[in-house]
Design a protein around this motif. Structure first.
Motif, mmCIF file in Angstrom:
data_model
loop_
_atom_site.group_PDB
_atom_site.id
_atom_site.type_symbol
_atom_site.label_atom_id
_atom_site.label_comp_id
_atom_site.label_asym_id
_atom_site.label_seq_id
_atom_site.Cartn_x
_atom_site.Cartn_y
_atom_site.Cartn_z
ATOM 1 N N HIS A 240 45.525 53.952 38.107
ATOM 2 C CA HIS A 240 45.968 52.578 37.874
ATOM 3 C C HIS A 240 45.545 52.093 36.498
ATOM 4 O O HIS A 240 44.370 52.211 36.136
ATOM 5 C CB HIS A 240 45.399 51.649 38.944
ATOM 6 C CG HIS A 240 45.975 51.919 40.300
ATOM 7 N ND1 HIS A 240 47.113 51.298 40.750
ATOM 8 C CD2 HIS A 240 45.607 52.778 41.267
ATOM 9 C CE1 HIS A 240 47.412 51.757 41.958
ATOM 10 N NE2 HIS A 240 46.513 52.657 42.301
ATOM 11 N N PRO A 265 32.811 50.930 39.127
ATOM 12 C CA PRO A 265 33.180 52.082 39.960
ATOM 13 C C PRO A 265 34.675 52.363 39.849
ATOM 14 O O PRO A 265 35.484 51.434 39.901
ATOM 15 C CB PRO A 265 32.814 51.631 41.385
ATOM 16 C CG PRO A 265 31.905 50.466 41.230
ATOM 17 C CD PRO A 265 32.224 49.831 39.912
ATOM 18 N N SER A 283 41.383 52.923 41.062
ATOM 19 C CA SER A 283 41.986 51.946 41.967
ATOM 20 C C SER A 283 42.489 50.750 41.177
ATOM 21 O O SER A 283 42.037 50.480 40.058
ATOM 22 C CB SER A 283 40.988 51.491 43.032
ATOM 23 O OG SER A 283 40.111 50.524 42.480
ATOM 24 N N GLU A 284 43.405 50.032 41.818
ATOM 25 C CA GLU A 284 43.969 48.855 41.180
ATOM 26 C C GLU A 284 42.874 47.826 40.901
ATOM 27 O O GLU A 284 42.837 47.212 39.843
ATOM 28 C CB GLU A 284 45.019 48.256 42.138
ATOM 29 C CG GLU A 284 46.272 47.888 41.423
ATOM 30 C CD GLU A 284 47.341 47.272 42.313
ATOM 31 O OE1 GLU A 284 47.416 47.592 43.514
ATOM 32 O OE2 GLU A 284 48.118 46.487 41.768
ATOM 33 N N TRP A 285 42.031 47.646 41.879
ATOM 34 C CA TRP A 285 41.002 46.612 41.757
ATOM 35 C C TRP A 285 40.035 46.927 40.620
ATOM 36 O O TRP A 285 39.662 46.042 39.858
ATOM 37 C CB TRP A 285 40.272 46.454 43.097
ATOM 38 C CG TRP A 285 39.263 45.366 43.102
ATOM 39 C CD1 TRP A 285 37.918 45.481 43.266
ATOM 40 C CD2 TRP A 285 39.519 43.959 42.910
ATOM 41 N NE1 TRP A 285 37.307 44.249 43.200
ATOM 42 C CE2 TRP A 285 38.276 43.292 42.973
ATOM 43 C CE3 TRP A 285 40.667 43.206 42.674
ATOM 44 C CZ2 TRP A 285 38.148 41.916 42.822
ATOM 45 C CZ3 TRP A 285 40.547 41.830 42.519
ATOM 46 C CH2 TRP A 285 39.310 41.199 42.594
ATOM 47 N N SER A 286 39.655 48.201 40.476
ATOM 48 C CA SER A 286 38.758 48.536 39.351
ATOM 49 C C SER A 286 39.450 48.270 38.032
ATOM 50 O O SER A 286 38.830 47.778 37.082
ATOM 51 C CB SER A 286 38.334 50.011 39.353
ATOM 52 O OG SER A 286 38.332 50.558 40.607
ATOM 53 N N ILE A 288 41.763 46.093 37.388
ATOM 54 C CA ILE A 288 41.830 44.643 37.154
ATOM 55 C C ILE A 288 40.483 44.135 36.651
ATOM 56 O O ILE A 288 40.400 43.390 35.668
ATOM 57 C CB ILE A 288 42.245 43.912 38.459
ATOM 58 C CG1 ILE A 288 43.692 44.254 38.824
ATOM 59 C CG2 ILE A 288 42.056 42.405 38.318
ATOM 60 C CD1 ILE A 288 44.105 43.815 40.227
ATOM 61 N N LYS A 289 39.433 44.578 37.321
ATOM 62 C CA LYS A 289 38.096 44.108 36.917
ATOM 63 C C LYS A 289 37.755 44.558 35.493
ATOM 64 O O LYS A 289 37.214 43.790 34.698
ATOM 65 C CB LYS A 289 37.037 44.647 37.893
ATOM 66 C CG LYS A 289 36.910 43.821 39.149
ATOM 67 C CD LYS A 289 35.604 44.119 39.882
ATOM 68 C CE LYS A 289 35.554 45.564 40.343
ATOM 69 N NZ LYS A 289 34.439 45.835 41.265
ATOM 70 N N MET B 1 30.833 51.098 43.938
ATOM 71 C CA MET B 1 31.033 52.131 44.960
ATOM 72 C C MET B 1 31.938 51.619 46.063
ATOM 73 O O MET B 1 31.884 50.457 46.433
ATOM 74 C CB MET B 1 29.676 52.512 45.593
ATOM 75 C CG MET B 1 28.813 53.430 44.722
ATOM 76 S SD MET B 1 29.732 54.728 43.886
ATOM 77 C CE MET B 1 29.910 55.929 45.171
ATOM 78 N N THR B 2 32.743 52.514 46.589
ATOM 79 C CA THR B 2 33.555 52.097 47.732
ATOM 80 C C THR B 2 32.697 52.111 48.993
ATOM 81 O O THR B 2 31.658 52.743 49.058
ATOM 82 C CB THR B 2 34.758 53.028 47.931
ATOM 83 O OG1 THR B 2 34.286 54.340 48.157
ATOM 84 C CG2 THR B 2 35.679 53.000 46.737
ATOM 85 N N GLU B 19 36.441 49.028 47.477
ATOM 86 C CA GLU B 19 35.347 48.285 46.888
ATOM 87 C C GLU B 19 35.167 47.000 47.687
ATOM 88 O O GLU B 19 36.140 46.299 47.947
ATOM 89 C CB GLU B 19 35.638 47.946 45.430
ATOM 90 C CG GLU B 19 35.703 49.166 44.531
ATOM 91 C CD GLU B 19 37.103 49.434 44.003
ATOM 92 O OE1 GLU B 19 37.305 49.261 42.807
ATOM 93 O OE2 GLU B 19 37.987 49.804 44.801
ATOM 94 N N SER B 22 36.695 43.744 46.562
ATOM 95 C CA SER B 22 38.140 43.771 46.309
ATOM 96 C C SER B 22 38.864 42.764 47.202
ATOM 97 O O SER B 22 38.319 42.293 48.192
ATOM 98 C CB SER B 22 38.619 45.200 46.557
ATOM 99 O OG SER B 22 39.887 45.223 47.124
ATOM 100 N N MET B 23 40.092 42.425 46.830
ATOM 101 C CA MET B 23 40.855 41.457 47.618
ATOM 102 C C MET B 23 41.703 42.181 48.663
ATOM 103 O O MET B 23 42.163 43.303 48.445
ATOM 104 C CB MET B 23 41.746 40.620 46.701
ATOM 105 C CG MET B 23 40.965 39.774 45.710
ATOM 106 S SD MET B 23 39.877 38.586 46.530
ATOM 107 C CE MET B 23 38.693 38.257 45.229
ATOM 108 N N TYR B 26 45.072 44.278 47.949
ATOM 109 C CA TYR B 26 45.090 45.654 47.441
ATOM 110 C C TYR B 26 44.798 46.658 48.553
ATOM 111 O O TYR B 26 45.301 47.769 48.541
ATOM 112 C CB TYR B 26 44.111 45.788 46.265
ATOM 113 C CG TYR B 26 44.379 44.742 45.210
ATOM 114 C CD1 TYR B 26 45.522 44.834 44.425
ATOM 115 C CD2 TYR B 26 43.560 43.628 45.067
ATOM 116 C CE1 TYR B 26 45.812 43.845 43.494
ATOM 117 C CE2 TYR B 26 43.847 42.638 44.137
ATOM 118 C CZ TYR B 26 44.975 42.749 43.357
ATOM 119 O OH TYR B 26 45.268 41.780 42.450
ATOM 120 N N ASP B 30 47.620 49.258 48.838
ATOM 121 C CA ASP B 30 47.257 50.571 48.283
ATOM 122 C C ASP B 30 46.621 51.485 49.328
ATOM 123 O O ASP B 30 46.885 52.679 49.342
ATOM 124 C CB ASP B 30 46.309 50.399 47.087
ATOM 125 C CG ASP B 30 46.968 49.661 45.927
ATOM 126 O OD1 ASP B 30 48.215 49.553 45.942
ATOM 127 O OD2 ASP B 30 46.264 49.178 45.037
#
Ligand code: FES
Ligand code: FES
Lengths: 763, 161
Positions: A240, A265, A283-286, A288-289, B1-2, B19, B22-23, B26, B30
């Motif tokens: 991503h 992460p 990941s998408e969230w990483s 974005i952050k 970390m997840t 994570e 996270s929202m 996602y 995903d």
């Protein structure tokens, strides 16, 4: 036949061509999943040969069929309308005809999907291909039944021998297992391509599918969540990416401190090339952050506040000076109309009127930000994109990467509506650069602030108008000068950021976007246009013609008011175009128009005031007339459009509900543009970065009704476009209705409460 | 970390690795491949990401995954009954209430939560409920009519024919 079926049918052809060599059949395979092995990654091929039937149509043994078109669906229903055209000529059930769109390895380049030109130009191409397909099948059927073609009926995908009820065969069964290599012929390219010139076309009198309501193929999957948008595409091993754009439009990246994001992460890699900055994560969230941590959001503390440090660039003009900059930049002058002597008539006039109209940068404002997936390796590249021009993008992105087009493939998936050219093509370029850097497939979706900030905008336009009225109240002269920067800028953001601004596309020139049809004895309608002013632009629904129609049709109203005439009668008296007259009269009839001059009186004691307005436009041969009622609240400065009547003549209608859906959409979107929309910017960059900074119409402002009258739906006319025309009259019609209600004349978009209140104090 | 987390989506417990900050959006898109909810703004400004949590329409783009654990979440996919569109989804089909359709998830999920709360909601109720949902294509008239097919079926009208 949901749109989700696109994927297996794409696969079917991929398999076919990958294994079958050059003799491609009209129907080689069944629809069994065995044949539907996915297009192998790494397998890139060129578009099919337009002169071959297989480039357009496939009939499958289960008696389903597939239409292939280089056009794409952008939410307007073109997919279903094109299927109707093909099904009609093919005598095939439209609900068994799937449509594959856009993917460059599987469709012919029929030109980009824009400008309300899909049905008009691609329609006849598909119609001819389908007619040729029917003829080829009919020949097969004649052989099958050992008779002649004229002894066979074709209906709903079944051939039957005349007067022999038991002798029938489906199209699918007829071609099952056979290889047909039919050449139908094609000359020219894109919009101008002629396909199957020998094909015998059906007499429109006998149409049973064209002109009827056919439910849209895409809607069931869209309302259940089964639909695959480009935003939903997943590729094995995909990472991503997010972009980190410059703080100021042309700022340079001084430094970036990777340690700020390394510990996030899932962080994989920073991608920096000159001023291009992106971040790739698992990941998408990483992602974005990481992008936010680097400063992807404009920060009030300025360009040095984050670990990505940008130069302090402040080269944009001041917002309130933008129209002066537009005027100063104009270089190319085009005469649209030049009759008689305006100067003489102005000199002899009893009265002259003058007005200036100004319209701002506006944006496409797609609800889903632009997105693309790229898988770039050394000698080939595959993209998943929602672009409106996949075939053109293939060439553009090849240039960007320094590759050959035949090393590239664009696999098209629908995106959120784009209404022109938003960031979709640019996201492909961003994904390309990031995928190339990390050597893996990368999905890039712009964040809301990227889309608002960096999608190319509709340009600001300045217009001066004047009219002369003689002592008998006759209008003797009309001038309309417009300053229109380019909206044809096809340069890519990423190309500029990596230091090659001129490698892809061009900035383009301003073009006169107006159809002048009035018959004043002395007229001077002139466009002054040139290249980019301040921000990158592109075509935005009815490019510039929404704005020029605003000025022309509002000023016509000003003149009608000055001569004390009914605004409808005034227009009819000065128009000779019969189709313009048709739509104006049809709208007036539906509305129940009573002749009277605009009232134009200041509202008594500040109470809400009612008014009506009328305007019309000729957009690329479609004619449209709009009438609205408004309520104006002088206290709050708010305008509400309560009733809308639209009469539209776009020639022969393919799907009447499709037209209504488009008109409703155009009307609401253009009411939004008229009342609310203006891109704000400071000297560094766009500051309208979200839906608060760039508000659009919400449900509380939806009109009570939008009535649509279809005019001149007749096979003697070709099918013109319906995706844009009804945007054109909206700003004028609201300005005219506000004048009728209050006497205040609004000449600058948008008609925000502060502007209305200011105009009320002047009236 | 997840971290390993369990969320209940469309009636089933789902274990996901994500994570923790996270929202929810996602995770749904995903991790679980549920594409009904869409990313539109990530700012709680457009409604494209709407889901229903414990009967309430919520913007999943700003709902932390941690807050979704143990809650009952429904997505657009979860409305369908035995693979068939539910009455509201069917009403959107019958009204041909979509253009690009990107906003339609939010429209349906928001309206569904309204209908569950107020089966005979008026047009004004519907408009008020949908006020936070943006549609750029201008499908508003059809969206209103589609919802009204369910709330006031006697007033329904057909698309196109
Ligand atoms: S994406 Fe959640 S409200 Fe816009
Ligand atoms: S249908 Fe396209 S945004 Fe609503």
């Amino acid at each position: 036949m949901s749109a989700a079926r696109q994927i297996p049918s794409l696969a079917r052809r991929g398999f076919l061509q990958a294994t079958g060599g050059l003799v491609v059949s009209f129907a080689l395979f069944g629809t069994s999943e065995a044949a539907s092995s996915l297009l192998p990654i790494g397998h890139v091929q060129n578009p099919p040969d337009a002169a071959k039937l297989y480039a357009w149509l496939a009939v499958h043994p289960d008696n389903t069929a597939t239409l292939y078109t280089g056009k794409v669906e952008v939410g307007t229903g073109a997919q279903t309308a094109l299927a109707q055209i093909a099904a009609e000529e093919l005598d095939f059930p439209v609900d068994r005809l799937d449509v594959v769109m856009g993917t460059t390895s599987q469709t012919v380049n029929q030109g980009p999907t824009y400008g309300s030109m899909t049905i008009r130009y691609a329609g006849p191409q598909i119609r001819a291909a389908a007619a040729a397909g029917r003829a080829a099948l009919l020949e097969q059927a004649a052989t099958h039944f050992a008779t002649t073609a004229d002894n066979i009926n074709a209906k709903d995908g079944v051939f039957s021998v005349k007067n022999a009820a038991q002798k029938t065969i489906t199209y699918g069964a007829l071609v099952a297992g056979k290889q047909l290599d039919v050449t139908i012929g094609a000359t020219g390219a894109g919009f101008a391509m002629k396909v199957a010139p020998q094909a015998k076309l059906k007499d429109p009198k006998n149409y049973t599918v064209v002109g009827r309501f056919v439910p849209r193929k895409d809607i069931p999957a869209k309302v259940t969540g089964a639909f695959t948008y480009v935003q939903d595409v997943k590729v094995p091993g995909m990472l991503h990416g997010r972009v980190v754009r410059p703080y100021g439009v042309n700022a340079t990246l001084i430094s970036v401190d990777e340690s700020a994001v390394k510990s996030i992460p899932g962080f994989v890699q920073l991608v920096r090339r000159d001023n291009f900055l992106g971040v790739v994560c698992t990941s998408e969230w990483s992602a974005i952050k990481a992008a936010e941590a680097l400063g992807a959001v404009l920060h009030p503390k300025g360009p040095a506040a984050y670990p990505a440090k940008w130069s302090d660039w402040n080269g944009l003009p001041a917002m309130d000076d933008i129209w002066n900059v537009v005027r100063a930049g104009a270089g190319k002058t085009t005469a649209v109309a030049n009759t008689g002597s305006v100067d003489n008539a102005m000199g002899d006039a009893k009265r002259t009127l003058k007005a200036t109209y100004q319209t701002p940068f506006q944006m496409h404002g797609s609800i889903g930000p632009s997105c693309a997936v790229a898988d770039v390796s050394k000698d080939r590249a595959i993209f998943w994109s929602g672009t409106q021009m996949p075939h053109e993008d293939r060439h553009d992105i090849a240039k960007l990467l320094g590759m050959q087009p035949d090393q590239l493939e664009i696999r098209w998936f629908e995106a959120s509506g784009a209404y022109g050219r938003n960031g979709l093509d640019h996201a492909v370029a961003d994904a390309a650069i990031m995928s190339q850097a990390v050597g893996k497939p990368v999905r890039v979706q712009w964040m809301r602030w990227d889309e608002h900030g960096w999608e190319p905008k509709g340009p600001p336009i300045a217009q001066d108008l004047a009219a002369a009225i003689d002592d008998k109240g006759k209008v003797t002269a009309w001038t309309h000068h417009m300053w229109i920067p380019t909206f044809l800028d096809t340069t890519l953001v990423a190309a500029a950021l990596i230091g090659h601004p001129n490698r892809v596309g061009s900035v383009g020139l301003g073009v006169p976007a107006i159809t002048y049809a009035y018959d004043f004895d002395n007229a001077d309608v002139t466009s002054h246009g040139d290249g980019r002013v301040a921000l990158r632009t592109s075509w935005l629904r009815s490019p510039a013609q929404y704005e020029t129609t605003f000025a022309m049709e509002a000023f016509i109203d000003e003149v009608a008011a000055a001569t004390g005439e009914d605004p409808l009668a005034f227009r009819l008296n000065h128009l000779k175009d019969p189709r313009a007259i048709d739509v104006l009269q049809a709208a007036a009839k539906q509305y129940g128009w009573q002749p009277r001059a605009a009232l134009g009186k200041a509202p008594a004691d500040g109470k809400p005031a009612h008014g009506r307005g009328i305007a019309w436009a000729n957009r690329d041969d479609s004619r449209v007339a709009t009438i609205v009622d408004v309520i104006v609240d002088p206290a709050s400065g708010r305008i509400r459009v309560t009733r809308v009547v639209v009469a539209q003549d776009c020639g022969l209608v393919i799907n009447p509900d499709g037209i209504r859906n488009q008109v409703e959409g155009n009307v609401i979107q253009s009411i939004s543009r008229t009342l609310h929309e203006e891109v704000m910017f400071d000297r560094a960059n766009v500051t309208s970065r979200d839906w608060i900074g760039y508000p659009i119409l919400r449900f509380d402002e939806v009109p009570d009704s939008i009535e649509v009258v279809i005019v001149n739906n007749d096979p003697k006319y070709p099918s013109y476009g319906a995706g844009e025309p009804s945007t054109c009259p909206t700003a004028a019609v609201i300005s005219n209705a506000v004048f009728d209600a209050t006497g205040a004349r609004l000449r600058q978009l948008p008609f925000r409460p502060d502007r209305l209140k200011a105009a009320l104090t002047q009236s | 970390m997840t971290q390993t987390m369990v969320i209940n989506v469309n009636g089933q417990d789902q274990t996901i690795e994500a994570e923790p900050d996270s929202m929810l959006l996602y995770a749904l898109r995903d991790n679980l491949g549920l594409h009904g909810p869409k990313f539109g703004c990530g700012l709680s400004q457009c409604g494209a990401c709407t889901i229903i949590m414990n009967g309430v329409a919520l913007h999943s783009c700003v709902t932390p995954l941690a807050a979704a654990q143990g809650q009952k979440i429904t997505t657009l996919e979860g409305l369908s009954e035995n693979g068939k569109p539910n009455p509201l989804q069917q009403a959107f089909i019958d009204e041909q209430a979509a253009q690009c359709g990107y906003c339609i998830n939010g429209m349906i999920m928001t309206a569904q939560a309204l209908i569950e709360r107020k089966p005979h909601a008026s047009r004004d109720d519907i408009k008020a409920a949908l006020q936070g949902n943006l549609c750029r294509c201008g499908t508003h008239m059809r969206i209103l009519r589609a919802v009204e097919r369910v709330t006031t079926p006697q007033a329904q009208q057909g698309a196109g024919q």
